[in-house]
Write a protein that holds these residues in place. Structure first.
Motif, PDB file in Angstrom:
ATOM      1  N   GLU A 239       8.745   7.684 -11.531  1.00 29.46           N
ATOM      2  CA  GLU A 239       9.983   7.243 -12.174  1.00 29.46           C
ATOM      3  C   GLU A 239      10.952   6.614 -11.185  1.00 29.46           C
ATOM      4  OE1 GLU A 239      10.324  11.358 -10.800  1.00 29.46           O
ATOM      5  OE2 GLU A 239       8.957  10.456 -12.223  1.00 29.46           O
ATOM      6  N   ARG A 240      10.940   7.038  -9.923  1.00 29.06           N
ATOM      7  CA  ARG A 240      11.835   6.444  -8.924  1.00 29.06           C
ATOM      8  C   ARG A 240      11.256   5.163  -8.351  1.00 29.06           C
ATOM      9  NH1 ARG A 240      15.503  10.234  -5.589  1.00 29.06           N
ATOM     10  NH2 ARG A 240      16.031  11.748  -7.160  1.00 29.06           N
TER      11      ARG A 240
ATOM     12  N   TYR B 155      12.051   0.314  -7.698  1.00 29.03           N
ATOM     13  CA  TYR B 155      12.255  -0.257  -6.369  1.00 29.03           C
ATOM     14  C   TYR B 155      12.070  -1.776  -6.311  1.00 29.03           C
ATOM     15  CZ  TYR B 155      11.925  -1.295  -1.479  1.00 29.03           C
ATOM     16  OH  TYR B 155      12.116  -1.868  -0.268  1.00 29.03           O
ATOM     17  N   PRO B 156      11.011  -2.373  -6.883  1.00 29.85           N
ATOM     18  CA  PRO B 156      10.890  -3.841  -6.807  1.00 29.85           C
ATOM     19  C   PRO B 156      12.040  -4.552  -7.515  1.00 29.85           C
ATOM     20  CG  PRO B 156       8.804  -2.874  -7.448  1.00 29.85           C
ATOM     21  CD  PRO B 156       9.827  -1.773  -7.492  1.00 29.85           C
ATOM     22  N   ILE B 157      12.517  -3.995  -8.612  1.00 29.52           N
ATOM     23  CA  ILE B 157      13.628  -4.614  -9.332  1.00 29.52           C
ATOM     24  C   ILE B 157      14.891  -4.553  -8.476  1.00 29.52           C
ATOM     25  CG2 ILE B 157      15.074  -4.411 -11.387  1.00 29.52           C
ATOM     26  CD1 ILE B 157      12.526  -3.264 -12.785  1.00 29.52           C
ATOM     27  N   TRP B 158      15.114  -3.407  -7.814  1.00 29.41           N
ATOM     28  CA  TRP B 158      16.269  -3.260  -6.936  1.00 29.41           C
ATOM     29  C   TRP B 158      16.180  -4.219  -5.749  1.00 29.41           C
ATOM     30  CZ3 TRP B 158      16.168  -1.656  -1.813  1.00 29.41           C
ATOM     31  CH2 TRP B 158      17.410  -1.432  -1.245  1.00 29.41           C
ATOM     32  N   ALA B 159      14.986  -4.357  -5.150  1.00 33.22           N
ATOM     33  CA  ALA B 159      14.806  -5.231  -3.994  1.00 33.22           C
ATOM     34  C   ALA B 159      15.074  -6.698  -4.360  1.00 33.22           C
ATOM     35  CB  ALA B 159      13.402  -5.070  -3.414  1.00 33.22           C
ATOM     36  N   VAL B 160      14.593  -7.129  -5.506  1.00 28.93           N
ATOM     37  CA  VAL B 160      14.831  -8.502  -5.953  1.00 28.93           C
ATOM     38  C   VAL B 160      16.320  -8.715  -6.221  1.00 28.93           C
ATOM     39  CG1 VAL B 160      14.414 -10.130  -7.846  1.00 28.93           C
ATOM     40  CG2 VAL B 160      12.507  -8.855  -6.845  1.00 28.93           C
TER      41      VAL B 160
ATOM     42  N   LEU C   2       0.827  -1.204   0.000  1.00 27.11           N
ATOM     43  CA  LEU C   2       0.000   0.000   0.000  1.00 27.11           C
ATOM     44  C   LEU C   2       0.867   1.261   0.000  1.00 27.11           C
ATOM     45  CD1 LEU C   2      -2.767  -1.076   2.508  1.00 27.11           C
ATOM     46  CD2 LEU C   2      -2.927  -0.920   0.031  1.00 27.11           C
ATOM     47  N   LEU C   3       1.923   1.245   0.775  1.00 27.28           N
ATOM     48  CA  LEU C   3       2.843   2.384   0.786  1.00 27.28           C
ATOM     49  C   LEU C   3       3.538   2.548  -0.560  1.00 27.28           C
ATOM     50  CD1 LEU C   3       4.450   1.988   4.305  1.00 27.28           C
ATOM     51  CD2 LEU C   3       2.858   3.758   3.558  1.00 27.28           C
ATOM     52  N   TRP C   4       3.894   1.432  -1.186  1.00 30.84           N
ATOM     53  CA  TRP C   4       4.570   1.497  -2.480  1.00 30.84           C
ATOM     54  C   TRP C   4       3.645   2.087  -3.546  1.00 30.84           C
ATOM     55  CZ3 TRP C   4       3.867  -0.977  -7.246  1.00 30.84           C
ATOM     56  CH2 TRP C   4       4.908  -0.795  -8.138  1.00 30.84           C
ATOM     57  N   CYS C   5       2.389   1.671  -3.543  1.00 29.28           N
ATOM     58  CA  CYS C   5       1.431   2.199  -4.522  1.00 29.28           C
ATOM     59  C   CYS C   5       1.164   3.684  -4.295  1.00 29.28           C
ATOM     60  CB  CYS C   5       0.123   1.412  -4.460  1.00 29.28           C
ATOM     61  SG  CYS C   5       0.282  -0.265  -5.092  1.00 29.28           S
ATOM     62  N   THR C   6       1.098   4.090  -3.048  1.00 25.02           N
ATOM     63  CA  THR C   6       0.900   5.505  -2.743  1.00 25.02           C
ATOM     64  C   THR C   6       2.098   6.329  -3.194  1.00 25.02           C
ATOM     65  OG1 THR C   6      -0.453   4.888  -0.841  1.00 25.02           O
ATOM     66  CG2 THR C   6       0.378   7.144  -0.901  1.00 25.02           C
ATOM     67  N   ALA C   7       3.288   5.839  -2.935  1.00 28.35           N
ATOM     68  CA  ALA C   7       4.491   6.552  -3.352  1.00 28.35           C
ATOM     69  C   ALA C   7       4.618   6.584  -4.870  1.00 28.35           C
ATOM     70  CB  ALA C   7       5.718   5.906  -2.731  1.00 28.35           C
ATOM     71  N   ALA C   8       4.111   5.577  -5.554  1.00 28.87           N
ATOM     72  CA  ALA C   8       4.190   5.534  -7.019  1.00 28.87           C
ATOM     73  C   ALA C   8       3.378   6.658  -7.648  1.00 28.87           C
ATOM     74  CB  ALA C   8       3.703   4.182  -7.532  1.00 28.87           C
ATOM     75  N   LEU C   9       2.346   7.106  -6.963  1.00 27.97           N
ATOM     76  CA  LEU C   9       1.566   8.229  -7.481  1.00 27.97           C
ATOM     77  C   LEU C   9       2.367   9.535  -7.412  1.00 27.97           C
ATOM     78  CD1 LEU C   9      -1.866   7.413  -5.847  1.00 27.97           C
ATOM     79  CD2 LEU C   9      -1.225   7.132  -8.244  1.00 27.97           C
TER      80      LEU C   9
END
Length: 58
Positions: free
Chosen positions: A39-40, A44-49, A28-35
């Motif tokens: 571009e940043r 994040y998910p690619i970096w985390a993986v 939920l925090l990730w989706c909120t920040a995506a709004l």
């Protein structure tokens, strides 16, 4: 000797559900920040993986 029928409170007083709540809140925090920063946040998910992948390989 009389026995008290009331149950005793659990030791500690915490249920331990904070871990599950944190895991549910992260997307939920990730989706909120995506709004706000699309571009940043997109990377994040690619970096985390990548971090987990390299840590497991050692």
């Amino acid at each position: 000797m009389t026995e008290n029928p009331a149950p005793r409170p659990a030791a500690g007083g915490r249920s331990g559900g904070g871990c599950c709540l944190l895991l549910a809140a992260l997307p939920l925090l990730w989706c909120t920040a995506a709004l706000l920063l699309p571009e940043r946040i997109l990377w994040y998910p690619i970096w985390a993986v990548a971090v987990v992948w390299h840590a497991a390989g050692g």
